[in-house]
Design a protein around this motif. Structure first.
Motif, PDB file in Angstrom:
ATOM      1  N   TYR A 160      -2.571  12.651   3.978  1.00  0.00           N
ATOM      2  CA  TYR A 160      -1.159  13.001   3.814  1.00  0.00           C
ATOM      3  C   TYR A 160      -0.351  11.906   3.129  1.00  0.00           C
ATOM      4  O   TYR A 160       0.657  12.188   2.473  1.00  0.00           O
ATOM      5  N   ALA A 161      -0.783  10.668   3.262  1.00  0.00           N
ATOM      6  CA  ALA A 161      -0.043   9.585   2.616  1.00  0.00           C
ATOM      7  C   ALA A 161      -0.057   9.711   1.094  1.00  0.00           C
ATOM      8  O   ALA A 161       0.809   9.185   0.407  1.00  0.00           O
ATOM      9  N   LYS A 162      -1.050  10.442   0.561  1.00  0.00           N
ATOM     10  CA  LYS A 162      -1.166  10.596  -0.890  1.00  0.00           C
ATOM     11  C   LYS A 162      -0.410  11.811  -1.414  1.00  0.00           C
ATOM     12  O   LYS A 162      -0.345  12.029  -2.621  1.00  0.00           O
ATOM     13  N   GLY A 163       0.148  12.622  -0.528  1.00  0.00           N
ATOM     14  CA  GLY A 163       0.872  13.809  -0.974  1.00  0.00           C
ATOM     15  C   GLY A 163      -0.060  14.974  -1.243  1.00  0.00           C
ATOM     16  O   GLY A 163      -1.232  14.948  -0.874  1.00  0.00           O
ATOM     17  N   PRO A 164       0.446  16.040  -1.884  1.00  0.00           N
ATOM     18  CA  PRO A 164      -0.368  17.246  -2.132  1.00  0.00           C
ATOM     19  C   PRO A 164      -1.610  16.949  -2.954  1.00  0.00           C
ATOM     20  O   PRO A 164      -1.578  16.144  -3.877  1.00  0.00           O
ATOM     21  N   SER A 165      -2.711  17.612  -2.597  1.00  0.00           N
ATOM     22  CA  SER A 165      -3.933  17.470  -3.379  1.00  0.00           C
ATOM     23  C   SER A 165      -4.328  18.772  -4.056  1.00  0.00           C
ATOM     24  O   SER A 165      -5.228  18.792  -4.890  1.00  0.00           O
ATOM     25  N   ALA A 166      -3.661  19.860  -3.685  1.00  0.00           N
ATOM     26  CA  ALA A 166      -3.985  21.156  -4.281  1.00  0.00           C
ATOM     27  C   ALA A 166      -3.487  21.229  -5.718  1.00  0.00           C
ATOM     28  O   ALA A 166      -2.454  20.642  -6.070  1.00  0.00           O
ATOM     29  N   VAL A 167      -4.225  21.937  -6.561  1.00  0.00           N
ATOM     30  CA  VAL A 167      -3.794  22.171  -7.935  1.00  0.00           C
ATOM     31  C   VAL A 167      -2.678  23.210  -7.955  1.00  0.00           C
ATOM     32  O   VAL A 167      -1.691  23.092  -8.689  1.00  0.00           O
ATOM     33  N   THR A 168      -2.843  24.244  -7.139  1.00  0.00           N
ATOM     34  CA  THR A 168      -1.834  25.297  -7.044  1.00  0.00           C
ATOM     35  C   THR A 168      -0.951  25.038  -5.831  1.00  0.00           C
ATOM     36  O   THR A 168      -1.394  25.162  -4.688  1.00  0.00           O
ATOM     37  N   THR A 169       0.274  24.645  -6.066  1.00  0.00           N
ATOM     38  CA  THR A 169       1.201  24.336  -4.975  1.00  0.00           C
ATOM     39  C   THR A 169       2.317  25.375  -4.918  1.00  0.00           C
ATOM     40  O   THR A 169       2.450  26.212  -5.830  1.00  0.00           O
ATOM     41  N   VAL A 170       3.114  25.322  -3.868  1.00  0.00           N
ATOM     42  CA  VAL A 170       4.256  26.234  -3.719  1.00  0.00           C
ATOM     43  C   VAL A 170       5.520  25.405  -3.579  1.00  0.00           C
ATOM     44  O   VAL A 170       5.475  24.263  -3.099  1.00  0.00           O
ATOM     45  N   ASP A 171       6.640  25.971  -3.993  1.00  0.00           N
ATOM     46  CA  ASP A 171       7.894  25.246  -3.872  1.00  0.00           C
ATOM     47  C   ASP A 171       8.416  25.337  -2.442  1.00  0.00           C
ATOM     48  O   ASP A 171       7.911  26.115  -1.613  1.00  0.00           O
ATOM     49  N   ASP A 172       9.447  24.559  -2.144  1.00  0.00           N
ATOM     50  CA  ASP A 172       9.962  24.482  -0.778  1.00  0.00           C
ATOM     51  C   ASP A 172      10.490  25.818  -0.276  1.00  0.00           C
ATOM     52  O   ASP A 172      10.320  26.171   0.897  1.00  0.00           O
ATOM     53  N   GLU A 173      11.120  26.595  -1.177  1.00  0.00           N
ATOM     54  CA  GLU A 173      11.677  27.877  -0.756  1.00  0.00           C
ATOM     55  C   GLU A 173      10.573  28.847  -0.309  1.00  0.00           C
ATOM     56  O   GLU A 173      10.671  29.487   0.744  1.00  0.00           O
ATOM     57  N   ARG A 174       9.524  28.944  -1.112  1.00  0.00           N
ATOM     58  CA  ARG A 174       8.424  29.829  -0.744  1.00  0.00           C
ATOM     59  C   ARG A 174       7.713  29.315   0.507  1.00  0.00           C
ATOM     60  O   ARG A 174       7.249  30.104   1.339  1.00  0.00           O
ATOM     61  N   LEU A 175       7.623  28.003   0.622  1.00  0.00           N
ATOM     62  CA  LEU A 175       6.982  27.422   1.807  1.00  0.00           C
ATOM     63  C   LEU A 175       7.722  27.862   3.067  1.00  0.00           C
ATOM     64  O   LEU A 175       7.096  28.271   4.057  1.00  0.00           O
ATOM     65  N   ARG A 176       9.048  27.802   3.041  1.00  0.00           N
ATOM     66  CA  ARG A 176       9.837  28.208   4.219  1.00  0.00           C
ATOM     67  C   ARG A 176       9.703  29.697   4.501  1.00  0.00           C
ATOM     68  O   ARG A 176       9.661  30.124   5.662  1.00  0.00           O
ATOM     69  N   GLU A 177       9.615  30.503   3.456  1.00  0.00           N
ATOM     70  CA  GLU A 177       9.573  31.946   3.639  1.00  0.00           C
ATOM     71  C   GLU A 177       8.190  32.452   4.052  1.00  0.00           C
ATOM     72  O   GLU A 177       8.059  33.267   4.963  1.00  0.00           O
ATOM     73  N   ASP A 178       7.149  31.954   3.391  1.00  0.00           N
ATOM     74  CA  ASP A 178       5.809  32.488   3.608  1.00  0.00           C
ATOM     75  C   ASP A 178       4.986  31.699   4.623  1.00  0.00           C
ATOM     76  O   ASP A 178       4.056  32.249   5.231  1.00  0.00           O
TER      77      ASP A 178
END
Length: 217
Positions: A160-178
């Motif tokens: 987690y200290a390195k941040g996201p590792s996925a190539v396909t990420t989601v924005d904060d709005e979609r994260l909260r909704e889905d």
């Protein structure tokens, strides 16, 4: 601008202490994959063969780096309570690893069977067995605690200290909704929360170990 490595290099001849200190700096800058003896030599403004005079290979150098970190770890006094001794041992090792996050994955996966490391390991195992569990139980508790400690260090240094590792990420709005549970929990995954989470987990682990202590007559 002259680097801290070159300033130290200018004050004296090449030494094991200077090489090891510089190696930590290069590893933190380049990462384990990007590190090489050639890059270390460049940082020290010397020929690679000068380093090989002190360390026959990169493996020998990395072993020396592990032993350098372990040598600074103190075994807590035997008159302290068992729980306090274990907490100190685990917390100090974690602190040493977190001080060198790029080197941490090597540190926690290195099999400590060199003389310097074996000396430290022998004393740490004695700390666990000193709780009155007996040899087998104490050894297994040492291993179980190591699983927790090493996992925490790997996550904090390369997860987690390195941040996201996925190539396909989601924005904060979609994260909260889905993914509302992930979004809500995310605040507790921040680096600023690492210590609190580690301490909570360590307390739970030590509580369970102490419940397993043989009853006193």
């Amino acid at each position: 601008m002259e680097t801290s490595i070159n300033k130290r290099r200018a004050r004296g001849r090449l030494s094991r202490d200077l090489i090891e200190a510089a190696a930590f700096e290069v590893i933190e800058r380049e990462g384990l994959v990007g590190f090489s003896m050639r890059k270390l030599a460049q940082a020290l403004n010397c020929e690679a063969m000068s380093i090989y005079h002190h360390y026959p290979s990169q493996a020998h150098l990395f072993e020396a780096l592990v032993e350098r970190l372990v040598a600074d770890l103190e075994i807590p006094p035997a008159d302290l309570p068992w729980r306090q001794r274990v907490r100190i041992v685990m917390s100090d090792f974690r602190a040493a690893a977190r001080a060198h996050p790029a080197f941490a994955p090597f540190l926690v996966t290195y099999r400590m069977n060199s003389p310097g490391c074996l000396g430290w390991l022998d004393e740490v195992i004695a700390v666990f067995e000193g709780g009155g569990f007996g040899q087998e139980r104490g050894a297994r508790l040492f291993r179980a605690a190591g699983y927790y400690l090493m996992g925490a260090i790997l996550d904090e240094s390369a997860g987690y200290a390195k941040g996201p590792s996925a190539v396909t990420t989601v924005d904060d709005e979609r994260l909260r909704e889905d993914y509302p549970n992930v979004a809500a929990a995310g605040r507790y995954f921040a680096e600023s929360e690492f210590d609190k989470t580690f301490d909570m987990g360590l307390d739970m682990l030590l509580d369970a170990m102490e419940r397993d202590l043989p009853s006193k007559p």
